[in-house]
Motif scaffolding. Structure first.
Motif, mmCIF file in Angstrom:
data_model
loop_
_atom_site.group_PDB
_atom_site.id
_atom_site.type_symbol
_atom_site.label_atom_id
_atom_site.label_comp_id
_atom_site.label_asym_id
_atom_site.label_seq_id
_atom_site.Cartn_x
_atom_site.Cartn_y
_atom_site.Cartn_z
ATOM 1 N N THR A 46 108.466 90.331 -8.697
ATOM 2 C CA THR A 46 109.428 90.865 -7.735
ATOM 3 C C THR A 46 110.478 91.785 -8.370
ATOM 4 O O THR A 46 111.458 92.126 -7.710
ATOM 5 C CB THR A 46 110.154 89.704 -7.020
ATOM 6 O OG1 THR A 46 110.803 88.888 -7.997
ATOM 7 C CG2 THR A 46 109.172 88.873 -6.217
ATOM 8 N N PHE A 65 105.826 92.856 -5.225
ATOM 9 C CA PHE A 65 106.141 92.109 -4.014
ATOM 10 C C PHE A 65 107.627 92.253 -3.709
ATOM 11 O O PHE A 65 108.461 92.136 -4.598
ATOM 12 C CB PHE A 65 105.773 90.633 -4.177
ATOM 13 C CG PHE A 65 104.308 90.422 -4.466
ATOM 14 C CD1 PHE A 65 103.380 90.413 -3.442
ATOM 15 C CD2 PHE A 65 103.855 90.254 -5.769
ATOM 16 C CE1 PHE A 65 102.030 90.234 -3.705
ATOM 17 C CE2 PHE A 65 102.513 90.066 -6.040
ATOM 18 C CZ PHE A 65 101.597 90.060 -5.016
ATOM 19 N N ASP A 66 107.933 92.475 -2.443
ATOM 20 C CA ASP A 66 109.324 92.648 -2.024
ATOM 21 C C ASP A 66 109.710 91.457 -1.149
ATOM 22 O O ASP A 66 109.832 91.579 0.069
ATOM 23 C CB ASP A 66 109.483 93.964 -1.254
ATOM 24 C CG ASP A 66 110.928 94.248 -0.915
ATOM 25 O OD1 ASP A 66 111.805 93.808 -1.671
ATOM 26 O OD2 ASP A 66 111.167 94.895 0.123
ATOM 27 N N TRP A 67 109.893 90.305 -1.787
ATOM 28 C CA TRP A 67 110.211 89.091 -1.052
ATOM 29 C C TRP A 67 111.712 88.866 -1.014
ATOM 30 O O TRP A 67 112.418 89.120 -1.992
ATOM 31 C CB TRP A 67 109.549 87.874 -1.701
ATOM 32 C CG TRP A 67 108.059 87.886 -1.650
ATOM 33 C CD1 TRP A 67 107.273 88.297 -0.622
ATOM 34 C CD2 TRP A 67 107.174 87.449 -2.680
ATOM 35 N NE1 TRP A 67 105.946 88.137 -0.945
ATOM 36 C CE2 TRP A 67 105.861 87.612 -2.202
ATOM 37 C CE3 TRP A 67 107.356 86.928 -3.945
ATOM 38 C CZ2 TRP A 67 104.742 87.272 -2.950
ATOM 39 C CZ3 TRP A 67 106.244 86.589 -4.694
ATOM 40 C CH2 TRP A 67 104.946 86.761 -4.189
ATOM 41 N N SER A 68 112.175 88.339 0.081
ATOM 42 C CA SER A 68 113.589 87.961 0.199
ATOM 43 C C SER A 68 113.815 86.662 -0.586
ATOM 44 O O SER A 68 112.860 85.987 -0.980
ATOM 45 C CB SER A 68 113.946 87.741 1.666
ATOM 46 O OG SER A 68 113.271 86.596 2.167
ATOM 47 N N GLU A 71 112.081 83.830 1.218
ATOM 48 C CA GLU A 71 110.638 83.792 0.985
ATOM 49 C C GLU A 71 110.324 83.243 -0.414
ATOM 50 O O GLU A 71 109.408 82.446 -0.574
ATOM 51 C CB GLU A 71 110.034 85.190 1.143
ATOM 52 C CG GLU A 71 109.986 85.670 2.573
ATOM 53 C CD GLU A 71 109.597 87.132 2.699
ATOM 54 O OE1 GLU A 71 108.787 87.435 3.597
ATOM 55 O OE2 GLU A 71 110.097 87.958 1.899
ATOM 56 N N LYS A 72 111.101 83.668 -1.402
ATOM 57 C CA LYS A 72 110.900 83.132 -2.757
ATOM 58 C C LYS A 72 111.108 81.619 -2.783
ATOM 59 O O LYS A 72 110.362 80.903 -3.438
ATOM 60 C CB LYS A 72 111.862 83.798 -3.749
ATOM 61 C CG LYS A 72 111.539 85.220 -4.070
ATOM 62 C CD LYS A 72 112.579 85.751 -5.054
ATOM 63 C CE LYS A 72 112.526 87.241 -5.198
ATOM 64 N NZ LYS A 72 113.594 87.736 -6.083
ATOM 65 N N ILE A 127 108.076 79.969 -1.288
ATOM 66 C CA ILE A 127 106.953 80.078 -2.219
ATOM 67 C C ILE A 127 107.100 79.060 -3.353
ATOM 68 O O ILE A 127 106.145 78.355 -3.704
ATOM 69 C CB ILE A 127 106.855 81.514 -2.783
ATOM 70 C CG1 ILE A 127 106.449 82.479 -1.676
ATOM 71 C CG2 ILE A 127 105.893 81.590 -3.958
ATOM 72 C CD1 ILE A 127 106.672 83.946 -2.026
ATOM 73 N N LEU A 184 100.376 86.301 2.028
ATOM 74 C CA LEU A 184 101.343 85.319 1.550
ATOM 75 C C LEU A 184 101.020 83.924 2.080
ATOM 76 O O LEU A 184 101.106 82.942 1.339
ATOM 77 C CB LEU A 184 102.766 85.721 1.965
ATOM 78 C CG LEU A 184 103.873 84.743 1.579
ATOM 79 C CD1 LEU A 184 103.932 84.538 0.076
ATOM 80 C CD2 LEU A 184 105.207 85.225 2.105
#
Length: 192
Positions: A42, A60-63, A66-67, A70, A119
């Motif tokens: 990220t 990956f452009d996760w907030s 979201e991280k 995960i 995802l």
């Protein structure tokens, strides 16, 4: 059983303890590899080629939310560890332990593929990793019960489960080095 003179002799229970030590170390690597590799997944990467510096965008452009989901997926699966007791009674401790370690390894190696698909597919796989490691952890006591004498059981369990500490000692620097010199996918291929 007495050792044969002039030959190296290792009782099977010590071999089982050594193999369990290695398995515990691998289980820890597979549990924590995402904690290290998610940074590489990220973050933008800067590469210098000759006199030119190139910035590669994050894959990956996760907030942050979201991280968090995960990273917690494994733990949600791990809560099913009592399932390991059922599988241990059904198939035996060695089979359940081996199945748990093998499935965790397979899912770890397939992580880059799952990430590329979607995802939610990866979240399901990561949760299943937690389930399979829970099976391995809960069946471990049965393996030691069968393969050790009552006198040696606590010592062999201590030696074997200290593989987790070995995994801690090795895991973080190893995963960080792999991510730096290869990429995040290499972390999963090597630790799986």
């Amino acid at each position: 059983m007495e050792p044969q003179s002039g030959k190296f002799y290792l009782q099977k229970r010590y071999l089982v303890a050594l193999l369990a030590f290695i398995a515990w170390g691998l289980l820890f690597l597979m549990r924590t590899n995402l904690s290290i590799s998610i940074v590489d997944m990220t973050s933008n990467r800067t590469v210098t080629v000759g006199n030119e510096t190139i910035t590669q965008a994050a894959e990956f452009d996760w907030s942050s939310k979201e991280k968090g989901v995960i990273l917690s997926a494994f733990s949600w699966g791990f809560t099913t560890a009592p399932l390991g007791a059922f599988l241990t009674r059904r198939f035996g401790g060695v089979s359940a332990f081996g199945m748990g370690v093998a499935l965790t390894g397979l899912l770890t190696v397939l992580t880059p593929l799952f990430m590329k698909c979607h995802l939610y597919i990866y979240l399901a796989a990561r949760t299943l990793e937690g389930v399979s490691e829970g099976i391995a952890v809960s069946s471990f006591v049965e393996v030691m019960r069968v393969w050790s004498t009552p006198k040696d059981m606590s010592r062999l369990m201590g030696v074997s489960s200290s593989g987790y500490a070995f995994g801690v000692m090795l895991g973080y620097p190893l995963c960080g080095t792999i991510a730096r010199y290869m990429d995040w996918k290499g972390v999963f291929y090597i630790t799986g």
